[in-house]
Design a protein around this motif. Sequence first.
Motif, PDB file in Angstrom:
ATOM      1  N   MET A  50       5.165  -3.283   7.538  1.00 32.98           N
ATOM      2  CA  MET A  50       4.368  -2.997   6.346  1.00 32.98           C
ATOM      3  C   MET A  50       3.783  -4.276   5.754  1.00 32.98           C
ATOM      4  O   MET A  50       2.615  -4.306   5.360  1.00 32.98           O
ATOM      5  N   GLY A 107       6.997   6.234  -0.625  1.00 39.27           N
ATOM      6  CA  GLY A 107       5.777   5.454  -0.504  1.00 39.27           C
ATOM      7  C   GLY A 107       5.089   5.231  -1.830  1.00 39.27           C
ATOM      8  O   GLY A 107       5.625   5.531  -2.904  1.00 39.27           O
ATOM      9  N   TRP A 161       0.999   3.078   1.030  1.00 42.78           N
ATOM     10  CA  TRP A 161       1.955   2.612   2.021  1.00 42.78           C
ATOM     11  C   TRP A 161       3.116   3.594   2.028  1.00 42.78           C
ATOM     12  O   TRP A 161       3.321   4.313   1.048  1.00 42.78           O
ATOM     13  N   THR A 162       3.812   3.666   3.144  1.00 44.08           N
ATOM     14  CA  THR A 162       5.002   4.498   3.238  1.00 44.08           C
ATOM     15  C   THR A 162       6.147   3.656   3.781  1.00 44.08           C
ATOM     16  O   THR A 162       5.934   2.705   4.537  1.00 44.08           O
ATOM     17  N   ARG A 172       7.095   7.021   7.965  1.00 42.53           N
ATOM     18  CA  ARG A 172       5.848   6.876   8.722  1.00 42.53           C
ATOM     19  C   ARG A 172       5.761   7.875   9.875  1.00 42.53           C
ATOM     20  O   ARG A 172       6.758   8.238  10.472  1.00 42.53           O
ATOM     21  N   ALA A 224       1.054  10.058   4.313  1.00 38.80           N
ATOM     22  CA  ALA A 224      -0.141   9.359   3.828  1.00 38.80           C
ATOM     23  C   ALA A 224      -1.369  10.264   3.905  1.00 38.80           C
ATOM     24  O   ALA A 224      -2.139  10.355   2.943  1.00 38.80           O
ATOM     25  N   GLY A 254      -2.585   2.961  12.269  1.00 39.23           N
ATOM     26  CA  GLY A 254      -2.074   4.074  11.475  1.00 39.23           C
ATOM     27  C   GLY A 254      -3.033   4.459  10.360  1.00 39.23           C
ATOM     28  O   GLY A 254      -3.325   5.634  10.152  1.00 39.23           O
ATOM     29  N   SER A 255      -3.566   3.462   9.649  1.00 40.13           N
ATOM     30  CA  SER A 255      -4.521   3.759   8.580  1.00 40.13           C
ATOM     31  C   SER A 255      -5.831   4.292   9.136  1.00 40.13           C
ATOM     32  O   SER A 255      -6.479   5.134   8.510  1.00 40.13           O
TER      33      SER A 255
END
Length: 183
Positions: free
Chosen positions: A40, A83, A103-104, A109, A114, A147-148
Motif C-alpha cells: 500500500m 479501508g 485504499w484497502t 484487497r 474499492a 489494482g486501481s
Amino acid sequence: MTSPMTLTVDPTATAPALTLRPWQDSDIPVVVAAHRDTVMRRWLMRSLDDEDQARAWLADLDAGWAAGTALSWAIEQDGTVVGSFVVKAANPPKTLATGVGYWTVAEARGKGIASRCVEAATEWLFNGQDIMPADEIELLHTVGNDGSCRVARKCGYALDSVLAPLPPEFPDYGHRHLRKRPS
C-alpha cells in the motif's frame, strides 16, 4: 461548512454491506497498521509512520470536511475498518474534476470493496446531492497500480490520459480515468 455524514454501500449476493463513516480517534491504530503495509505504501501520496502522524492526518480530514474540499470516510465492513475512501473537489491544475480515491487493508484487497465504494460514490455524486455536485469524476493513480486500473475499468471510468510526473508530490507517471454524468 460541510458536516461529516455516513454513506451505505448495499450488500451483494456474495458480500456484506459496507458503511462509509467519518473517521474516529479510535481508528488510529488501524490506520497506522494499514500504513505499515509495503504494498500500500508504494502507491500512497502520504505514508503515516506512527500515531501522531495518523492523528495529524485525521485533523487534515476534518479540515477537508469543514472546507468542503475533501469528504473522507473510513470503510467499515461488519464493524471492522477495511479501508479509506475520499471524494475531493476539483483543484485545477492538479485535478480538473471531482475525484475519488481509496485504499484497502491487505486482508480486504481483491474482494471488490474499492469498486463497490467507487460505484456507490459515483452514483451519489451524480444523483441529486448538493454537497459536491459533479458532472465528471476522475480517478487518478500511478502507472503500474494495476489494482486501481482494474477498479476504474470495472466502474466505467475510461482511461482519459497518461499524466507526466509532477515531483515531488507525483514523482511517477499517472493514469487519469474519467466518468461523465449520464445525459
